[in-house]
Design an enzyme around this catalytic site. Sequence first.
Site, PDB file in Angstrom:
ATOM      1  N   HIS A   1       0.669  -0.788  -0.348  1.00  7.45           N
ATOM      2  CA  HIS A   1       0.038  -0.174  -0.128  1.00  7.45           C
ATOM      3  C   HIS A   1       0.640   1.393  -0.299  1.00  7.45           C
ATOM      4  O   HIS A   1       2.004   1.488   0.457  1.00  7.45           O
ATOM      5  CB  HIS A   1      -1.428  -0.019   1.032  1.00  7.45           C
TER       6      HIS A   1
ATOM      7  N   CYS B   1      -2.275   2.893   9.002  1.00  6.26           N
ATOM      8  CA  CYS B   1      -3.228   1.425   8.583  1.00  6.26           C
ATOM      9  C   CYS B   1      -4.390   1.928   9.752  1.00  6.26           C
ATOM     10  O   CYS B   1      -5.063   1.779   9.058  1.00  6.26           O
ATOM     11  CB  CYS B   1      -2.672   0.136   8.486  1.00  6.26           C
TER      12      CYS B   1
END
Length: 703
Positions: free
Chosen positions: A168, A264
């Site tokens: 990511h 996150c």
Amino acid sequence: MDSRIRFLMCSPDHYDVDYVINPWMEGNIHKSSQERAVEQWEKLYHVLKEYAIVDLVPPQKGWPDMVFTANAGLLLGKNVVLSRFLHKERQGEEPYFKQWFEDNGYTVYELPKDLPFEGAGDALLDREGRWLWAGYGFRTELDSHPYLAKWLDIEVLSLRLTDERFYHLDTCFCPLSNGYLLYYPPAFDSYSNRLIEMRVHKDKRIAISEADAVNFSCNSVNVDHIVVMNKASDALKERLAQVGFQVIETPLTEFLKAGGAAKCLTLRVTEPVRDEVHANVLVESRIFRIEGHLLDSGLINRALDLIVDNGGSFQVLNFSLGEQRQSTSAAEVRVSAPSHEVMETILSLLIDLGAVDLPQDERDAKLEPVELPGVAPDDFYVTTIYPTEVRIDGEWVKVHNQRMDGAIAISQTPNGLFAQCKILRDLEIGERVVVDVQGIRTIRKTESREQRNTQEFSFMSAGVSSERRVELVVEQVAWELRKIRDAGGKVAVTAGPVVIHTGGGEHLSQLIREGYVQALLGGNAIAVHDIEQSMMGTSLGVDMKRGVAVRGGHRHHLKVINTIRRYGSIPKAVEAGVIHSGVMYECVRNGVPFCLAGSIRDDGPLPDTEMNLIKAQTEYARLLKGVDMILMLSSMLHSIGVGNMTPSGVKMVCVDINPAVVTKLSDRGSIESVGVVTDVGLFLSLLVQQLDKLTSPYTVKVG
């Protein structure tokens, strides 16, 4: 506390590593401590509450990764683009996050179900609100970026991730307040790094080490001058302090086991809109069609790999599979690229594979005039070995004189438009040159597996293997040489002095004498050492029969050069009886033309050596016209030049003891080329023996 900033979190009531969908999860299934995870999450929660408001979304049993709320979606103002998770293990989170957004007054946009996008994990707003950084490569598709630009009305800058550990964008990239950027450059491709450098001043870029990167230092939460992260080296903390940031470390090791850390675990839900910023996206999309034996030739895999490896994304829109073994298949593929520059690179490679626009999308080639002799317009199309056509005024025009690394020049003749490959120095004012990649197509031979396997040159697979049986290669090369000679064809040989040093001179001489060679290309050295062997029995001063250096032998080649210069040329020395055997002797006696191209290192040189490089290239090209096969024998530089001048369809055999040299020479993407890693003298000896077998009368021994 700054009441304007709010974050969304989800308690880790059901958190665990239940599956593997990223490299960090490998080996960590059910190895996370629930107690430590709760303790670490609570600490992060309380740290953030000191600087912002933290809202909570209820955790849901069966969805352990809901704790990573960054992936819920992407927000700007009161608009949110809901995530479309790539892996089924997380897709069940989507309705719960959607419900929370709707309950809190957000307008929710939903992407097509087959278009992965993983929210603020792969899309990070510049903290000045100027643009949106959007990642792609592992979890998010590039085709989602135009939707983000449209729905959020913001400029989107696409960055390609290339290291699977940083799957990511937020694992390796963190925009900070005041225009600063914390990031790990090796996680991105070269285009993305250039884009970052163009948008963020070097004084504002903070590149971190790999040690910090794997501790997820970039996976940080930034609130004004505060940066909250799992862990940072002393050097990184000092660097951030120098530009006004305070690092707060809060261990998140239990969440690292699932591939996440501070960022996150949070989603910033208050992102202000700048009225002066509006949608802009650099992403380009094109649809192309490719046809042939796509599966058994591996062509479709090569095409899709080229797209991804060069920074693009694809969607196969239609695939029509051939119904029988001899039937061809066809595919229509949409290609997306983060910029026109990247799209041009991808399309040029796809054109080489024979990809074409859909008929309704065909466009004329772009042409620009030559304004200076020998200078092409910027962005000119660089030609390949494959037969090429360009579309002009709605008609496809064949390109003549096909070769690598040239430009396509268009000129008006009494018979109409004429297109030809030209090297840059030959371009003339008045000609127009093809630029960009539209309106260009290459013609590739369509061959089934059966056709390829029944051809004599079926071993020619553009590969190199030192383990390949040299005898098998020799048998097939000999058969091809015999066939070409008997049909009145043309074979050219480009050879280096190693041919003479390894004892291959007598065998090459025999090939010339028996009519297997129609042109010889090389440098000053092969002629010098061939003649040295003929006149003095040595090569580089080494006795060719005994294999030992002779006294004063190091001067032999200079004496030979001096003698030939006295006679004026190699042919004159042959006529005078000075040269009585060898490669050059056979060329003269059998009327085989040769060209010796000089270099800066040449002794002498021989009077026949062309020291004008441009004239030598022109003569090489002339001798190569109409050639059916080329033997490249231990001469890398001359062979590379020959390869660049040669179109596809010409069979090429590259022989050298050095695998790196053979790879360089045979790697042209042509199925007609092969590399043979072996001693060139041995190769020629075996080749002559095999030809003798083919041409000798068949006899039966009676016992």
